[in-house]
Every structure is written in C-alpha cells, then in structure tokens.
Design a protein around this motif. Structure first.
Motif, PDB file in Angstrom:
ATOM      1  N   GLY A 215       0.814  -1.212   0.000  1.00  0.00           N
ATOM      2  CA  GLY A 215       0.000   0.000   0.000  1.00  0.00           C
ATOM      3  C   GLY A 215       0.845   1.258   0.000  1.00  0.00           C
ATOM      4  N   SER A 218       2.368   1.728  -3.447  1.00  0.00           N
ATOM      5  CA  SER A 218       1.357   2.157  -4.410  1.00  0.00           C
ATOM      6  C   SER A 218       1.079   3.647  -4.295  1.00  0.00           C
ATOM      7  CB  SER A 218       0.068   1.360  -4.194  1.00  0.00           C
ATOM      8  OG  SER A 218       0.296  -0.028  -4.334  1.00  0.00           O
ATOM      9  N   LEU A 246      -7.710   3.482  -7.639  1.00  0.00           N
ATOM     10  CA  LEU A 246      -7.012   3.621  -6.359  1.00  0.00           C
ATOM     11  C   LEU A 246      -7.958   4.107  -5.265  1.00  0.00           C
ATOM     12  CD1 LEU A 246      -3.589   5.154  -7.456  1.00  0.00           C
ATOM     13  CD2 LEU A 246      -4.008   2.857  -6.572  1.00  0.00           C
ATOM     14  N   ALA A 249     -10.115   1.185  -4.310  1.00  0.00           N
ATOM     15  CA  ALA A 249      -9.347   0.235  -3.506  1.00  0.00           C
ATOM     16  C   ALA A 249      -9.147   0.749  -2.082  1.00  0.00           C
ATOM     17  CB  ALA A 249      -7.998  -0.034  -4.176  1.00  0.00           C
ATOM     18  N   TRP A 250      -8.882   2.051  -1.951  1.00  0.00           N
ATOM     19  CA  TRP A 250      -8.720   2.644  -0.618  1.00  0.00           C
ATOM     20  C   TRP A 250     -10.005   2.503   0.194  1.00  0.00           C
ATOM     21  CZ3 TRP A 250      -4.278   5.292   1.229  1.00  0.00           C
ATOM     22  CH2 TRP A 250      -4.449   5.933   2.456  1.00  0.00           C
ATOM     23  N   LEU A 311      -5.421  -0.756   1.381  1.00  0.00           N
ATOM     24  CA  LEU A 311      -5.075  -0.656  -0.037  1.00  0.00           C
ATOM     25  C   LEU A 311      -4.170  -1.804  -0.468  1.00  0.00           C
ATOM     26  CD1 LEU A 311      -5.001   0.866  -2.742  1.00  0.00           C
ATOM     27  CD2 LEU A 311      -3.131   2.252  -1.813  1.00  0.00           C
TER      28      LEU A 311
END
Length: 333
Positions: A215, A218, A246, A249-250, A311
């Motif tokens: 995470g 990224s 993103l 995903a967070w 993440l």
C-alpha cells in the motif's frame, strides 16, 4: 503501412495548442478565484464591527498537544492558539484565543476562552470569573458553572442525545458528514460485495506487513505514474481510470479494516453474545475508525495506516476476488 500519429506534425501542433489553451484556462481560473477571495475578504472587512479598544497582544502559542501534563494559562497571559491535551489537567486563568480540546483532561476555567470547548470523558468547571465565547461540547463528561460565570453559547452533550449528534456539527474534531459518508459506503459494500470485503479483510490480517508495504509503495508511485499518463494526452482516460481505481481500492480496504476492528471489539467486550451479523460489526468498526481518525495531531496517522493497510490488501487479493494465502481459521461469512 502504419502511420505514427504521435510523430505527425499536425498532431504535435494540436497537442501544443491544447496545452497552451489548458494553461491559459488554469491561469484564468486562478485569477478568478483570487479575485473572488479578495472581494469576499473586503466585504467581510466592511461588515466586521470595529473594536472600541485594541485587544491585548498575544504572549504565547501552543503548536503541539500535551500528554499527561498540567497546562496552566496564568492571569495576564494571552494564548493565541488551540489547546489540546490528553490526560492531565487544563487550568485557564488568562485568555485563550482558540479552541480547547480535552481528552480525559479536567478543564478548570477562571479566565476567558474565545473559542469552542470540546471534551471527551472530561469535566468542565467554570468558576466565577470564567467567560466562554463559544459552545461547550461534552462527550462523556460533566459541566459545572459558578454564579458569575458567563457562557455565550450552548452546552451540547453528544452522549445523551442521538438526535443532537445527527443535526449538529461537532466542530473540527468530529465531522458528522464524513462519518455518515463512510457508514453509507461501508453498508453498501458489505451488502453488495460481502465476499470481496471478507477476502480483503482476511488478506490484511494474515499478510499485514506485506499489505502495508504494498500500500505504501502504491501511494508513493501513483503520482509519478499518473503524471506520466497525463503528459500523454491520449492516455488521460487511462489515468482517470487508475485514479478512480485507487480511490475505490482505498475505500474497500478501509471498510475491510473497519469490519476487523468491529469484530475484535465485540469479541473483546461482549464475548458472551453471538454477534454474527457482519453489518453490525462493520458499522461499529467504521464508526470507531472514523472517530479515531478525527483526533487532533494523531488522527491522520490512524487514517493513513488503515488506508495503506487496506489498499495493500485489496491489491494482494486482486480487489477481493481471490484468497492470497490460506487462513488459519475458517472465514467468517
């Protein structure tokens, strides 16, 4: 025969014109925003009442929180900043131009506070010479006032009225709309994608270190990748897709971490009950995680840690579509 559209002079000319146009548009928007800001400040200055006498000058400011100590503002002192304390005690005999936030710290006011007072598990005592120009928000504490004390605001007890929690703004420390947004999002993801949330949670708990590192990498590499894609105008849709991915995903990872926190809290404080409804665990966990993220000075660390961990778990589990590693216990569906 294939034609290279990027090396085409006509295409290069169009790209140059588009870039200049975007630059002019940004400059115009920036100037417009600055002009509106100056107009608003000028209008506010015109309607602001002029003080009859100049206020006392500042004698100090606190730029950090206090942990387990006694904070004293002596008579004659003028503190031009917020005061945040965890444990200990706060004694105000002078003037504080800012908000006072106390976590388990008893607050004694015998001076003036030009701001809001917010306490969590703390008692507020206003002595005879106390004056507070703002609201007093109590979360798990009590309020005592002397006969000559002055409160130019309201006393709001967030732990005694659920309706007050819904319709009122708890100030800069607890943002109700942020909490409501996360609750709605967590409920939707848990109801619509329960397996995905469960697989992300399992990955985060079994591969915590790997998820956290992935995470972090990224987040560090995402700005560079997006900058490169945006520089190639033909790839702007791809950059937008990556950015939205993103964010998704967070959010998915944060909901999974919230579910795990809620499950641990129920297992710790209510082991005699069988709370098998995952939705209740998710709501409790997200609420605790959001409130912890709103704590001054250290709350952003909580939000950052949970977000990075979630993440990384989402990426390891391929957005919750596969089990990254074999769990030690059966999955709680």
């Amino acid at each position: 025969m294939k034609h290279n559209i990027v090396g085409n002079p006509v295409f290069a000319r169009l790209v140059s014109i588009a870039r200049h146009y975007l630059l002019l548009l940004l400059l115009f928007a920036g100037g417009l925003i600055a002009w509106h800001s100056e107009s608003d400040r000028a209008l506010a200055a015109e309607h602001q009442p002029q003080p009859s006498s100049p206020p006392p000058s500042c004698t100090g400011a606190y730029h950090k929180a206090f942990f387990g100590s006694i904070v004293v503002v002596n008579s004659g002192e003028v503190i031009c900043s917020n005061i945040t304390a965890f444990g200990g005690k706060i004694i105000i005999q002078g003037l504080v131009r800012g908000d006072v936030v106390a976590f388990g710290s008893d607050l004694i006011i015998n001076g003036h506070v030009d701001g809001q007072v917010t306490t969590y598990g703390s008692n507020v005592t206003m002595q005879s010479d106390a004056r507070v120009n703002g609201d007093i928000r109590l979360c798990g504490g009590h309020w005592f006032s002397g006969p000559q004390s002055q409160l130019h605001g309201s006393v709001l007890e967030c732990t005694k009225s659920v309706g007050l929690l819904v319709i009122s703004d708890l100030g800069p420390d607890i943002r109700f709309w942020s909490l409501l947004t996360w609750l709605v999002l967590s409920v939707l993801l848990t109801v619509l994608l329960p397996e995905h949330v469960m697989l992300v949670r399992t990955t985060a708990t079994t591969k915590t270190r790997r998820s956290l590192v992935l995470g972090l990498l990224s987040v560090l590499l995402a700005p560079a990748v997006l900058a490169v894609l945006i520089a190639l105008i033909v790839s702007i849709p791809l950059a937008i897709i990556i950015f939205v991915g993103l964010l998704t995903a967070w959010a998915l990872g944060t909901v999974a971490i919230g579910w795990h926190i809620g499950a641990m809290l129920f297992h710790k404080f209510a082991p005699q009950h069988r709370y098998n409804i995952r939705l209740v665990q998710v709501v409790v966990g997200i609420t605790v995680l959001t409130l912890a993220g709103s704590i001054p000075y250290i709350g952003w660390l909580v939000s950052l840690f949970s977000g990075l961990l979630g993440l990384g778990a989402v990426l390891l589990s391929r957005f919750g579509t596969r089990l990254y590693s074999q769990p030690k216990h059966p999955l709680p569906l």
